[in-house]
Design an enzyme around this catalytic site. Structure first.
Site, PDB file in Angstrom:
ATOM      1  N   ARG A   1     -13.652  13.390   6.240  1.00  0.00           N
ATOM      2  CA  ARG A   1     -14.435  14.286   5.121  1.00  0.00           C
ATOM      3  C   ARG A   1     -15.714  13.633   5.240  1.00  0.00           C
ATOM      4  NH1 ARG A   1     -14.459  10.431   1.451  1.00  0.00           N
ATOM      5  NH2 ARG A   1     -12.727   9.638   0.702  1.00  0.00           N
TER       6      ARG A   1
ATOM      7  N   ASN B   1     -11.574   8.499   6.897  1.00  0.00           N
ATOM      8  CA  ASN B   1     -11.722   9.449   5.877  1.00  0.00           C
ATOM      9  C   ASN B   1     -12.336  10.628   6.448  1.00  0.00           C
ATOM     10  OD1 ASN B   1     -12.543   6.892   3.690  1.00  0.00           O
ATOM     11  ND2 ASN B   1     -10.759   8.186   3.534  1.00  0.00           N
TER      12      ASN B   1
ATOM     13  N   LYS C   1       0.708  -1.280  -0.014  1.00  0.00           N
ATOM     14  CA  LYS C   1      -0.099  -0.004  -0.040  1.00  0.00           C
ATOM     15  C   LYS C   1       0.661   1.183   0.226  1.00  0.00           C
ATOM     16  CE  LYS C   1      -4.303  -1.233   2.238  1.00  0.00           C
ATOM     17  NZ  LYS C   1      -5.268  -1.106   3.381  1.00  0.00           N
TER      18      LYS C   1
ATOM     19  N   HIS D   1     -16.163  -4.878   3.790  1.00  0.00           N
ATOM     20  CA  HIS D   1     -15.656  -3.482   4.090  1.00  0.00           C
ATOM     21  C   HIS D   1     -17.013  -2.998   4.915  1.00  0.00           C
ATOM     22  CE1 HIS D   1     -14.053   0.619   3.164  1.00  0.00           C
ATOM     23  NE2 HIS D   1     -15.298   1.001   3.844  1.00  0.00           N
TER      24      HIS D   1
HETATM   25  P1  ADP Z   1      -8.331   3.531  -0.374  1.00  0.00           P
HETATM   26  O1  ADP Z   1      -7.768   4.590   0.577  1.00  0.00           O
HETATM   27  O2  ADP Z   1      -7.682   3.593  -1.426  1.00  0.00           O
HETATM   28  O3  ADP Z   1      -9.433   3.619  -0.350  1.00  0.00           O
HETATM   29  P2  ADP Z   1      -8.168   1.390   1.731  1.00  0.00           P
HETATM   30  O4  ADP Z   1      -7.261   0.900   2.532  1.00  0.00           O
HETATM   31  O5  ADP Z   1      -9.525   2.287   2.317  1.00  0.00           O
HETATM   32  O6  ADP Z   1      -7.560   2.077   0.522  1.00  0.00           O
HETATM   33  O7  ADP Z   1      -9.107   0.209   1.161  1.00  0.00           O
HETATM   34  C1  ADP Z   1      -9.907  -0.033   0.043  1.00  0.00           C
HETATM   35  C2  ADP Z   1     -10.460  -1.378  -0.210  1.00  0.00           C
HETATM   36  O8  ADP Z   1      -9.220  -2.144  -0.482  1.00  0.00           O
HETATM   37  C3  ADP Z   1     -11.158  -1.933   1.207  1.00  0.00           C
HETATM   38  O9  ADP Z   1     -12.305  -1.529   1.286  1.00  0.00           O
HETATM   39  C4  ADP Z   1     -10.873  -3.568   0.859  1.00  0.00           C
HETATM   40  O10 ADP Z   1     -11.769  -3.933  -0.184  1.00  0.00           O
HETATM   41  C5  ADP Z   1      -9.365  -3.408   0.081  1.00  0.00           C
HETATM   42  N1  ADP Z   1      -8.435  -3.700   0.952  1.00  0.00           N
HETATM   43  C6  ADP Z   1      -7.621  -2.700   1.837  1.00  0.00           C
HETATM   44  N2  ADP Z   1      -6.837  -3.483   2.777  1.00  0.00           N
HETATM   45  C7  ADP Z   1      -6.943  -4.765   2.653  1.00  0.00           C
HETATM   46  C8  ADP Z   1      -6.342  -5.806   3.262  1.00  0.00           C
HETATM   47  N3  ADP Z   1      -5.585  -5.764   3.936  1.00  0.00           N
HETATM   48  N4  ADP Z   1      -6.990  -7.156   2.956  1.00  0.00           N
HETATM   49  C9  ADP Z   1      -7.971  -7.130   2.068  1.00  0.00           C
HETATM   50  N5  ADP Z   1      -8.433  -6.140   1.304  1.00  0.00           N
HETATM   51  C10 ADP Z   1      -8.058  -5.032   1.418  1.00  0.00           C
END
Ligand code: ADP
Length: 454
Positions: free
Chosen positions: A296, A294, A158, A208
């Site tokens: 916002r 988030n 990430k 989620h």
């Molecule tokens: P962004 O900030 O780009 O939206 P997030 O961290 O909020 O990224 O994650 C977005 C989506 O990615 C989550 O809703 C989930 O579906 C997937 N995701 C994120 N982290 C994980 C993880 N550790 N394992 C599985 N899926 C993940």
């Protein structure tokens, strides 16, 4: 109301959404737009409108100086950033405050505390909120490889500054890790100006679930229930609903409490969302892990408004004006179920690729108390390639989940959007699918159950 004139530093449906509440509160509105957006409904619905630049966001919606200049010239006393663009930009929040105006959102310091995914993970740990097993910032590939072995493949690389599903790469082995690290670094640098990355264990078949928070300036932090946003493509939400169909009451309570603890720790104010990943498995209780904050208003806030009867934009304005949550919200009740479909200008047959163009025909069903259409477009509107592809949010309420789903299906069947490709066709199969109806779906549902590629 404390504020007299509100500048809205955003476009499309969220600008219209903010104008509606401002009008109800007797606040005048000032819209800014790029030149290509000058004909959209939000520009004529505001009390005043200024074209501030060309279509690329850097010349208009992200141009802080131009926006502040319009605010000063029009005598605006507050700026609402909506979502996206400058909404989570601590520098902008600080500059708004320094110009003597109110930023409708958290203080710059709080945005800074929760904005980076790694900083937010640390806060979560301090607040006793479980985080996905993962690492701190990684610079060396050798270390990344060792850490991935320790976590166990598959892992998710990430970008620490990432958002909107951008800057994430799944790695199932060391070779993919090398590619994933390079990709996440590049995307982080290109889109968010930072190539800092870290690893998280990839949670298998997760859901989620996120908690809506509102917090005032007197230490009151309150959870307004949760939203289940598990139907996704490319890590981006497509369908959102509340309450989540999968949580046991004890898990829901634990999640709310965890989100409140985290936001208290961050000394957070205004509206925000604590996103969690839920690994249900066969376990009746299920585990949840903190993902990110988030800072916002979220795209999917209407589902929360429909079951709580609360206007989140009004709460944001009230909190920013110094009101107390106890005066804004007496008792909190969740009534029935609400579900939202995000209609986007994109082609589901081609990996949901954006499909800009001119809309030749747009028809929505009438809004009622049980059906809400939030949209920024009308027939003949231009959908420019420069912005998010969201065209409309169709939101249905029902006393039960099944009734809300059936109402949403009916509303979508009455919706016509022509001139660009849209994802309208994907909803019926989702909403009718037995796995979705049981609330057993995970974030890969569109791929595994409906065969979509993305
Ligand atoms: P962004 O900030 O780009 O939206 P997030 O961290 O909020 O990224 O994650 C977005 C989506 O990615 C989550 O809703 C989930 O579906 C997937 N995701 C994120 N982290 C994980 C993880 N550790 N394992 C599985 N899926 C993940």
């Amino acid at each position: 109301m404390y504020f007299k004139r509100l500048l809205i530093a955003n476009r499309g449906e969220i600008a219209r959404r903010i104008i509606r509440t401002a009008r109800e509160l007797g606040i005048e509105t000032v819209a800014i737009s790029s030149d290509v957006d000058a004909g959209l409904p939000f520009t004529s619905e505001a009390d005043a409108h200024f074209v501030i630049g060309a279509a690329p966001p850097s010349e208009s919606y992200l141009h802080q100086e131009k926006i502040l200049d319009v605010a000063r010239r029009t005598g605006a006393d507050a700026i609402h950033p909506g979502y996206g663009f400058l909404a989570e930009n601590a520098t902008f929040a600080r500059r708004v405050a320094e110009a003597g105006l109110t930023f409708i959102g958290p203080k710059a310091e709080a945005i800074g505390r929760v904005g980076g995914k790694l900083d937010a993970r640390c806060l979560a740990v301090e607040a006793g909120v479980p985080v996905v097993p993962g690492t701190t910032a990684l610079t060396d590939f050798g270390v990344a490889e060792r850490e991935a072995e320790r976590l166990g493949y598959p892992v998710l690389v990430k970008a620490a500054a990432g958002g909107g599903g951008i800057g994430m790469a799944v790695a199932a082995d060391a070779k993919a890790l090398e590619r994933g690290v390079a990709e996440a670094k590049k995307r982080g640098a290109t889109f968010f100006g930072s190539d800092v990355i870290y690893l998280e264990k990839l949670i298998d078949a997760p859901a989620h679930v996120e908690v809506q928070i509102v917090a005032d300036h007197y230490g009151h932090v309150m959870a307004l229930g949760e939203r289940d946003c598990t139907i996704q493509r490319r890590h981006q939400k497509v369908v959102e609903e509340t309450p989540s169909p999968r949580l046991q009451p004890s898990t829901r309570r634990a999640m709310m409490a965890a989100a409140v603890r985290l936001m208290q720790r961050a000394e957070y104010t205004n509206a925000g969302t604590v996103e969690m990943i839920y690994a249900g498995g066969g376990d009746a209780r299920g585990a949840f892990y903190f993902l990110e904050v988030n800072s916002r208003i979220q795209v999917e806030h209407p589902v929360t408004e429909m079951v709580t009867g609360r206007d989140i934009v009004a709460l944001q304005l009230g909190i920013a004006a110094g009101e107390r949550l106890s005066d804004l919200i007496d008792v909190q009740r969740i009534n029935g179920c609400a579900i939202e479909a995000r209609i986007c200008a994109e082609n589901p047959e081609r990996k949901f690729f954006p499909s800009p163009g001119v809309l030749s025909r747009v028809v929505f069903p009438d809004s009622t108390s049980d059906l809400r259409i939030d949209t920024g477009i009308v027939s003949q509107s231009l959908v420019p390639p420069h912005y998010d592809s969201l065209l409309a949010k169709v939101v249905a309420w029902g006393p039960t989940r099944d009734e809300a789903i059936e109402r949403l299906k009916r509303a979508l069947a009455e919706t016509v959007i022509e001139g660009v490709k849209t994802n309208l066709s994907i909803f019926q199969p989702v909403l009718d699918h037995p796995v979705f109806r049981r609330g057993d779906h995970d974030t890969r549902f569109l791929k595994t159950h409906l065969g979509y590629e993305y």
